[in-house]
Motif scaffolding. Sequence first.
Motif, PDB file in Angstrom:
ATOM      1  N   GLU A 195     -15.383 -10.931 -10.749  1.00 47.16           N
ATOM      2  CA  GLU A 195     -15.667  -9.278 -10.297  1.00 47.16           C
ATOM      3  C   GLU A 195     -17.616  -9.551 -11.223  1.00 47.16           C
ATOM      4  N   HIS A 196     -17.634 -10.200 -12.055  1.00 45.14           N
ATOM      5  CA  HIS A 196     -18.475 -10.295 -13.140  1.00 45.14           C
ATOM      6  C   HIS A 196     -20.391 -10.831 -11.913  1.00 45.14           C
ATOM      7  N   PHE A 197     -19.454 -11.354 -10.623  1.00 47.35           N
ATOM      8  CA  PHE A 197     -20.867 -12.067  -9.894  1.00 47.35           C
ATOM      9  C   PHE A 197     -20.554 -12.312  -8.634  1.00 47.35           C
ATOM     10  N   HIS A 198     -21.294 -11.637  -8.246  1.00 48.35           N
ATOM     11  CA  HIS A 198     -21.470 -12.590  -6.563  1.00 48.35           C
ATOM     12  C   HIS A 198     -22.772 -12.978  -6.153  1.00 48.35           C
ATOM     13  N   LEU A 199     -22.894 -13.763  -4.636  1.00 52.16           N
ATOM     14  CA  LEU A 199     -23.700 -14.030  -3.821  1.00 52.16           C
ATOM     15  C   LEU A 199     -24.690 -14.093  -3.386  1.00 52.16           C
ATOM     16  N   GLU A 200     -26.049 -14.221  -3.221  1.00 52.69           N
ATOM     17  CA  GLU A 200     -27.328 -14.121  -2.376  1.00 52.69           C
ATOM     18  C   GLU A 200     -28.399 -15.093  -2.104  1.00 52.69           C
ATOM     19  N   MET A 201     -29.097 -14.617  -1.319  1.00 58.44           N
ATOM     20  CA  MET A 201     -29.523 -15.952  -0.446  1.00 58.44           C
ATOM     21  C   MET A 201     -30.853 -15.270  -0.824  1.00 58.44           C
ATOM     22  N   ARG A 202     -31.787 -15.815  -1.086  1.00 54.41           N
ATOM     23  CA  ARG A 202     -33.249 -15.672  -1.399  1.00 54.41           C
ATOM     24  C   ARG A 202     -33.881 -16.752  -0.441  1.00 54.41           C
ATOM     25  N   THR A 203     -35.338 -16.643  -0.029  1.00 50.84           N
ATOM     26  CA  THR A 203     -36.751 -17.095   1.076  1.00 50.84           C
ATOM     27  C   THR A 203     -37.776 -17.141   0.023  1.00 50.84           C
ATOM     28  N   ARG A 204     -37.849 -18.764   0.231  1.00 49.58           N
ATOM     29  CA  ARG A 204     -39.219 -19.159  -0.451  1.00 49.58           C
ATOM     30  C   ARG A 204     -40.307 -19.114   0.604  1.00 49.58           C
TER      31      ARG A 204
ATOM     32  N   GLY B 275     -40.642 -20.170   3.861  1.00 49.04           N
ATOM     33  CA  GLY B 275     -39.054 -19.448   4.926  1.00 49.04           C
ATOM     34  C   GLY B 275     -37.954 -20.453   4.566  1.00 49.04           C
ATOM     35  N   SER B 276     -37.886 -21.216   3.726  1.00 51.24           N
ATOM     36  CA  SER B 276     -36.733 -21.968   3.241  1.00 51.24           C
ATOM     37  C   SER B 276     -35.681 -21.019   2.558  1.00 51.24           C
ATOM     38  N   LYS B 277     -34.461 -20.923   2.605  1.00 46.01           N
ATOM     39  CA  LYS B 277     -33.509 -19.757   1.607  1.00 46.01           C
ATOM     40  C   LYS B 277     -32.405 -21.373   1.176  1.00 46.01           C
ATOM     41  N   TYR B 278     -32.201 -19.986   0.138  1.00 44.98           N
ATOM     42  CA  TYR B 278     -31.440 -21.030  -0.891  1.00 44.98           C
ATOM     43  C   TYR B 278     -30.526 -19.469  -2.095  1.00 44.98           C
ATOM     44  N   PRO B 279     -29.358 -19.804  -2.475  1.00 45.33           N
ATOM     45  CA  PRO B 279     -28.395 -19.528  -2.664  1.00 45.33           C
ATOM     46  C   PRO B 279     -29.118 -18.852  -4.588  1.00 45.33           C
ATOM     47  N   GLU B 280     -28.476 -17.767  -4.837  1.00 43.59           N
ATOM     48  CA  GLU B 280     -28.241 -17.252  -6.418  1.00 43.59           C
ATOM     49  C   GLU B 280     -27.560 -16.542  -7.139  1.00 43.59           C
ATOM     50  N   LEU B 281     -26.980 -16.404  -7.631  1.00 45.43           N
ATOM     51  CA  LEU B 281     -26.104 -15.906  -8.728  1.00 45.43           C
ATOM     52  C   LEU B 281     -26.817 -14.865  -9.287  1.00 45.43           C
ATOM     53  N   VAL B 282     -26.126 -14.157  -8.748  1.00 46.57           N
ATOM     54  CA  VAL B 282     -26.066 -12.638  -9.206  1.00 46.57           C
ATOM     55  C   VAL B 282     -25.473 -11.904  -9.904  1.00 46.57           C
ATOM     56  N   LEU B 283     -25.676 -11.627 -11.454  1.00 44.91           N
ATOM     57  CA  LEU B 283     -25.262 -11.347 -12.061  1.00 44.91           C
ATOM     58  C   LEU B 283     -24.451  -9.402 -11.471  1.00 44.91           C
ATOM     59  N   LYS B 284     -23.262  -8.748 -11.327  1.00 46.04           N
ATOM     60  CA  LYS B 284     -23.265  -7.562 -11.386  1.00 46.04           C
ATOM     61  C   LYS B 284     -22.270  -6.858 -12.623  1.00 46.04           C
TER      62      LYS B 284
END
Length: 627
Positions: free
Chosen positions: A87-96, A99-108
């Motif tokens: 309930e506190h976190f979700h996953l988002e993909m970011r792009t450098r 062009g490479s992508k990496y995952p980030e943990l987002v506080l919701k």
Amino acid sequence: VDREQLCELKAACLLNYELVLENPLELYRVEFKVLDINDNSPSFPLSEYHINVPEFLSPGARFTLPNAQDLDEGTNSVQNYTLSPDEHFHLEMRTRGDGSKYPELVLKKALDREQQATHRLVLTAKDGGDPPKSGDVPVIVTVLDTNDNAPEFEHSVYRASILENSPSGTLVVQVHATDLDEGPNGEVRYSFSNTTSADLQRMFLIHPHTGEVTVNGILAVQRPLLEMLIEARDNGAFGMSSTAKLLVEITDVNNHGPEITITSLSSPIPEDAVPGTVIALLSIMDKDPGENGKVTCQIPDNLPFQLKPSLENYYSLVTSGLLDREVISGYNITITATDLGSPPITTQKTLWVQISDVNDNPPVFTADTFDVFVEENNPLGAFLYQVSASDPDMGENGRVSYMLRNSTVAGSALASLLSVSLVNGSIYAKCAFDFEQLKSFYFQVEAKDNGSPALTAAITVNVYISDQNDNAPAILYPTSQNGSVAVEVVPRLADEDYLVTKVVADDEDNAQNAWLSYHLAHSSDSTLFHLASHSGELRTTRSMRSTDFLKHKVVVVVRDHGNPPLSSTVTVGILLADTLPQALPDFDDSGEPPPLLNATNIYLIVSLACVSCIFAVFLLFLAVVRL
């Protein structure tokens, strides 16, 4: 075949091989492309990850999660990430920026450490294979009370270029990150991310305070572009971090010389090999890329060989001229390979090519003809001469044997007169020669090598037979029959120097052996006749007298000039008479002809006549008286 082991992270896995076929010699290039299958699951560098999150952070705060690694390529590599429900976190993909992508943990949802100090999450990485594979890693989130700002890099991607032979300590790049916090929470320390390979971490060093990335040791890599992740973490009690990508381009320098490999070599080669015959296949490689890896290849110009390009990086060594083993039996061929770098690097390799013999040279005599002189009456098997021929070829091709060519001499087969040694060419007589029958002849000796096909040569041998004094003079005139003495009639009153007869003789020998001289061996009256030693003329020494004997005997010796000399004799009876008598008188062996009329004989005849007359008168008287 393990593509990941063979090609690591290359986009296309290509295996190159060379296929050499012999007899005939040919070269083919074979290229295999290894296609990837989804045989590797995504994995994370660590068994679990810890994230410290201050509780005062507002929703929307972001935390970098680890990247999973999948050795497969394309769609078989990591395609997406999922996070266990929370309930506190979700996953988002970011792009450098690259062009490479990496995952980030987002506080919701805001955190409350007093309600829950630790949150246990599971991060799952999935690839795009069929069926897909996945990998999990626990993510433990610890709620903190402090340090709510993470360092921020000036650039998300740093790019640098260095020479591959850069010495240890060479500066590559300096990264910089800022942290808005104050005090220890704002002090930043730099390090390589755990996702950076251990080989690269040993190859480069990063200063923890200044962010300077320097070379550490030798850049032993084959890839022109290196990728590393740099982490900036503050010194807060619960340090916050961020990452940036560092791309290092390795600029090639000409530090590798060409490598010459002999793929195939045919040695020895026959000396009758036609121009264009392939002798060897060479592979010439240079590990440097670009112009530094391009190679030129050459051999000395004064050799009957040349290099011809074959497939890429391959050369064929072929003959370019005629070979002659008798002139040069082998060649040291120095192959020189030079790259196009600056300065260029040269490599040399020497090949020994031996030339094998073929039967291309016939036997050769030292002269076209030979003259042999032999005395007549030679013993059987007498050595006459030895012919010799040479052949520059090797082994059986150079082994010479000798034989007589068939011919006839004076109506006889040559083999009945002579023989020759098969091995050494010695010539022997098989019969005794007679100068009076055969003065000279010639024949041919053939020399033949043992090659295939055999080559031959011939020489003419002239044989001259020299004379020996083996024939006595033969008396041609005067001749006697049945052992009787030859008689010459001379006028009773012949004058001085009257030609009584001429002795004619012949000698079948030659030269001085046939030079004849004439001598008086015996004469019944040495004062009456003389003989010319050169012409053989028998003449009277003085005029004949009435008191000379009517019958004389002369013995003439005819002698040659040989060594030793040979001679013949003839006995000539001489009768003093004005006319040829009806019957020739006999000549006794004493050689003293009895006198026909001398004083004693006349007295005896007169006495006998007187006695006969007196006796006849007495008989006549007796008859008259009786009557």
